[in-house]
Design an enzyme around this catalytic site. Structure first.
Site, PDB file in Angstrom:
ATOM      1  CG  ASN A 104      -2.093  -0.945   1.043  1.00  0.00           C
ATOM      2  OD1 ASN A 104      -2.502  -1.227  -0.087  1.00  0.00           O
ATOM      3  ND2 ASN A 104      -2.627  -1.460   2.135  1.00  0.00           N
TER       4      ASN A 104
ATOM      5  CE1 TYR B 288       9.991  -6.414  12.868  1.00  0.00           C
ATOM      6  CE2 TYR B 288      12.111  -7.507  13.038  1.00  0.00           C
ATOM      7  CZ  TYR B 288      11.362  -6.347  13.020  1.00  0.00           C
ATOM      8  OH  TYR B 288      11.987  -5.129  13.148  1.00  0.00           O
TER       9      TYR B 288
END
Ligand code: NAD
Ligand code: UDP
Length: 322
Positions: A98, A144
């Site tokens: 995004n 992560y």
């Protein structure tokens, strides 16, 4: 002067970055879902007309205007990023898509806050940017470190295929004022434990090493990387001053004058044994190297923690946040 978007702007590093950018005269929009960030981190900026806070989750589209995007949104402490691993991956993958898409529309440069964790439990020491890492793709840290590795891939692909000026910095353990009391990372844990006279929890035998960078130094590196035309990294940003976790505990006990004892606890799975950045590239390309030594950095951090404890701040329950 530019209008600069900082995702993760209410977090530890993000709030310091917003503050520094405002001092430099820019307009700043902090975008954050307040998972591990706090509005209190932005209190001193609240009344500045050049500053805006926007509560938003980066896994959703963001329609906003700006000239540069620093993309920091992602929980950074193992305790926080493992709380909801799928959400951590979504943040790193969908959130990064995004923000890169936003930069494509805005024709704005983008800087990804990546991590030394892309090197995993490194077999090469110190770590250079050319090292590909030793990462367990199905371990507890993978949401992560694999998430950040995909985020790096996205940055490179958006640059090559879509012309986005996407830059990558790989941050090594950074500490300083405003870390959460219950952040779970080692510096904040040890300072809180020392100030409260609690046992200092060394995971394993405490001989594992890290290299700790003070926040002000890191922020300077971010801004230099963002503003160097034609430089995309990846570049390591960290302080090469490597120390064992036991040495860190001893330094904090001494600086706080604490009576806390060091105790051993189990070592988390896949905890890297050694970590130290090779910062030759940052020196050459950015003229950057850290200035703040561990003693003075810890003193500043301890002073901040003492003052917040005195003011009655309590650890937060992050499970209530998102
Ligand atoms: P932090 O947890 O204090 O800050 C992260 C911020 O991102 C928080 O304000 C949090 O609320 C926000 N956030 C998380 N998920 C989000 C989402 N989906 N949408 C919007 N906001 C979201 O951690 P930090 O230490 O300030 O780390 C900032 C960045 O730097 C992270 O990307 C982290 O991976 C990277 N990094 C930090 C270190 C370090 O030592 N501090 C080391 C390596 C990498
Ligand atoms: N650690 C520790 N006691 C604590 C918290 C962490 O001994 O209370 C150790 C941890 O096992 C690791 C090192 O300190 O070896 C750094 O941990 P942190 O979570 O700060 O960062 P990372 O492991 O991501 O580098």
């Amino acid at each position: 002067m530019a209008r600069i978007i900082v995702t993760g702007g209410a977090g530890f590093l993000g709030s310091h970055l917003c503050e520094r950018l405002l001092i430099l005269g820019h307009e700043v929009i902090a975008v954050d879902n307040l998972f591990t960030g706090r509005k209190e981190n932005l209190l001193s900026l609240r009344d500045n007309p050049k500053f805006e806070f926007y509560r938003h989750d980066v896994i959703e589209h963001l329609l906003i205007e700006g000239d540069q995007v620093y993309h920091l949104a992602c929980p950074a402490s193992p305790v926080h990023y493992q709380y909801n691993p799928v959400k951590t991956i979504k943040t790193n993958v969908m959130g990064t898509i995004n923000m890169l898409g936003l930069c494509k529309r805005l024709k704005a440069p983008f800087l990804l806050a990546s991590t030394s964790e892309v090197y995993g439990d490194p077999l090469e020491h110190p770590q250079k940017e050319s090292y590909w890492g030793n990462v367990n793709p199905i371990g507890p840290r993978s949401c992560y470190d694999e998430g950040k590795r995909v985020a790096e891939t996205l940055a490179v692909n958006y640059r090559q295929s879509n012309g986005v000026g996407a830059k990558i910095v790989r941050i090594f353990n950074t500490y300083g004022p405003r870390m959460l009391f219950d952040d779970g990372r080692v510096v904040s844990n040890f300072i809180v434990q020392a100030l409260l006279g609690q046992d200092i929890t060394l995971y394993g035998d405490g001989r594992q090493t890290r290299s700790f960078c003070f926040v002000d130094d890191l922020i300077e590196g971010f801004i230099l990387a963002m503003n160097k035309p034609g430089f995309f990294g990846p570049v390591n940003l960290g302080n090469p001053n490597e120390m064992s976790i036991r040495e860190l505990a001893e330094a904090i006990v001494k600086l706080t004058g604490s009576c806390s004892k060091l105790v051993n606890r189990g070592l988390p799975k896949d905890d890297p044994v050694r970590r130290r950045p090779d910062i030759t590239l940052a020196k050459q390309e950015l003229g950057w190297s850290p200035k703040v030594d561990i003693q003075s950095g810890l003193q500043k951090t301890i002073a901040d923690f003492e003052q917040r404890l005195k003011a009655g701040e309590k650890p937060r329950d992050i499970t209530a946040a998102v």
